[in-house]
Design a protein around this motif. Structure first.
Motif, PDB file in Angstrom:
ATOM      1  N   LYS A  50      12.056 -14.738  12.575  1.00 42.52           N
ATOM      2  CA  LYS A  50      10.614 -14.906  12.815  1.00 42.52           C
ATOM      3  C   LYS A  50      10.275 -15.022  14.310  1.00 42.52           C
ATOM      4  N   THR A  51      11.006 -15.909  15.006  1.00 37.92           N
ATOM      5  CA  THR A  51      10.728 -16.093  16.434  1.00 37.92           C
ATOM      6  C   THR A  51      11.088 -14.832  17.218  1.00 37.92           C
ATOM      7  N   THR A  52      12.164 -14.182  16.815  1.00 41.50           N
ATOM      8  CA  THR A  52      12.555 -12.925  17.465  1.00 41.50           C
ATOM      9  C   THR A  52      11.411 -11.914  17.366  1.00 41.50           C
ATOM     10  N   ALA A 171       1.385 -17.612  17.120  1.00 44.47           N
ATOM     11  CA  ALA A 171       1.661 -19.041  16.949  1.00 44.47           C
ATOM     12  C   ALA A 171       2.996 -19.217  16.234  1.00 44.47           C
ATOM     13  N   ASP A 172       3.906 -19.981  16.851  1.00 40.37           N
ATOM     14  CA  ASP A 172       5.226 -20.206  16.246  1.00 40.37           C
ATOM     15  C   ASP A 172       5.311 -21.655  15.770  1.00 40.37           C
ATOM     16  N   GLU A 173       5.161 -21.854  14.475  1.00 39.67           N
ATOM     17  CA  GLU A 173       5.165 -23.181  13.854  1.00 39.67           C
ATOM     18  C   GLU A 173       4.260 -24.175  14.586  1.00 39.67           C
ATOM     19  N   PRO A 174       2.972 -23.859  14.698  1.00 46.42           N
ATOM     20  CA  PRO A 174       2.082 -24.723  15.475  1.00 46.42           C
ATOM     21  C   PRO A 174       1.898 -26.103  14.857  1.00 46.42           C
TER      22      PRO A 174
HETATM   23 MG   LIG Z   1      11.962 -19.756  15.105  1.00 49.34          MG
END
Ligand SMILES: [Mg+2]
Ligand SMILES: Nc1ncnc2c1ncn2[C@@H]1O[C@H](COP(=O)(O)OP(=O)(O)OP(=O)(O)O)[C@@H](O)[C@H]1O
Length: 260
Positions: A50-52, A171-174
């Motif tokens: 996901k972050t990638t 947004a990454d796990e806000p």
């Molecule tokens: Mg991640």
């Protein structure tokens, strides 16, 4: 080139880290579109990529192959001022750990992206006032991050992500570092801005509650999209969408906290 009204087009994106023995294929052919103003969620187990994926869209990482188009332009072809404009005003970022600068006040943190990109000060003040109201952060504008609560810090970070009026917020796990009440409050505010002002949001989350605010969710497993859920139109309520999200999470095997 095929001109379309899609905001973002992710086409056959692969990303491999390292070489030889230490090679990790993080993304293995990801394809999806984001429409203008859409609120898209991305869910998947830890390590699923996901972050990638967000970092590729943010141009912090270069895909090994495949392409990403924003407003029909290939973002990997951006260089110099075009790249700076893309990073500074077309996209906004919101991370789990707030990432505010400790030695700047809330006001200075929020205005930083505009200062870097030379917006005029009258615009800045109007935009700032609007976001201060929307995120209810008037009280903390002159405070430093160490003097704010977690919820306040994340609302300030959200205002910073939106100050340049971006086409899309990544947004990454806000809500990852927030308690239930603050998470709900942040999601309500993001969701209302998304509805009223038309910035699209692409949000990675492990939290089914946060995800229930999205209009569509992509589930990623081992670097590929394996399922998609759409909130039913005209209006499926959030409780019903939440139940459907939980069902998909359960099918993945395991509870929401450790699997997704
Ligand atoms: Mg991640
Ligand atoms: N810089 C890196 N070098 C090597 N491998 C990496 C790097 N960053 C991520 N990976 C690997 O790529 C895969 C995907 O990682 P990624 O961070 O995208 O997962 P994620 O879905 O965001 O996970 P999480 O939910 O835990 O944040 C994992 O196997 C991870 O170990």
């Amino acid at each position: 080139m095929n001109i379309s009204d899609k905001l973002l087009q992710v086409q056959g994106v692969y990303k491999t880290y390292g070489e030889g023995q230490s090679e990790t294929a993080a993304l293995k052919g990801i394809t999806f579109d984001v429409l203008p103003g859409e609120f898209l969620g991305i869910m998947g187990a830890s390590g699923s990529g996901k972050t990638t994926l967000l970092n590729c869209i943010a141009t912090m990482l270069k895909p090994t192959s495949g392409q990403i188009l924003l407003e029909n332009q290939n973002i990997s072809s951006f260089k110099g001022s075009q790249l700076a404009k893309y990073r500074g005003s077309k996209i906004g970022y919101l991370f789990q750990e707030f990432e505010l600068l400790d030695n700047l006040t809330a006001r200075e943190n929020i205005l930083l992206p505009l200062l870097i990109h030379g917006e005029n000060s009258k615009n800045q003040e109007l935009q700032l006032q609007r976001l201060v109201e929307q995120f209810d952060i008037g009280e903390v504008l002159n405070k430093f991050p160490s003097q704010m609560s977690g919820g306040q810090k994340q609302r300030v970070a959200a205002a910073r992500a939106l100050i340049s009026n971006p086409s899309i917020v990544l947004a990454d796990e806000p809500t990852g570092a927030l308690d239930t009440k603050n998470a709900k409050s942040l999601m309500e505010k993001l969701s209302s801005i998304n509805k009223n002002e038309g910035s699209a949001i692409l949000m990675v989350t492990h939290d089914a509650n946060a995800a229930s605010f999205c209009s569509r969710i992509l589930f990623i497993q081992d670097g590929v999209i394996f399922h998609e859920l759409r909130k039913k139109v005209p209006v499926e309520n959030r409780d019903s969408f939440y139940e459907r999200i939980l069902t998909v999470m359960a099918q993945l095997g395991g509870g929401s906290s450790n699997v997704l």
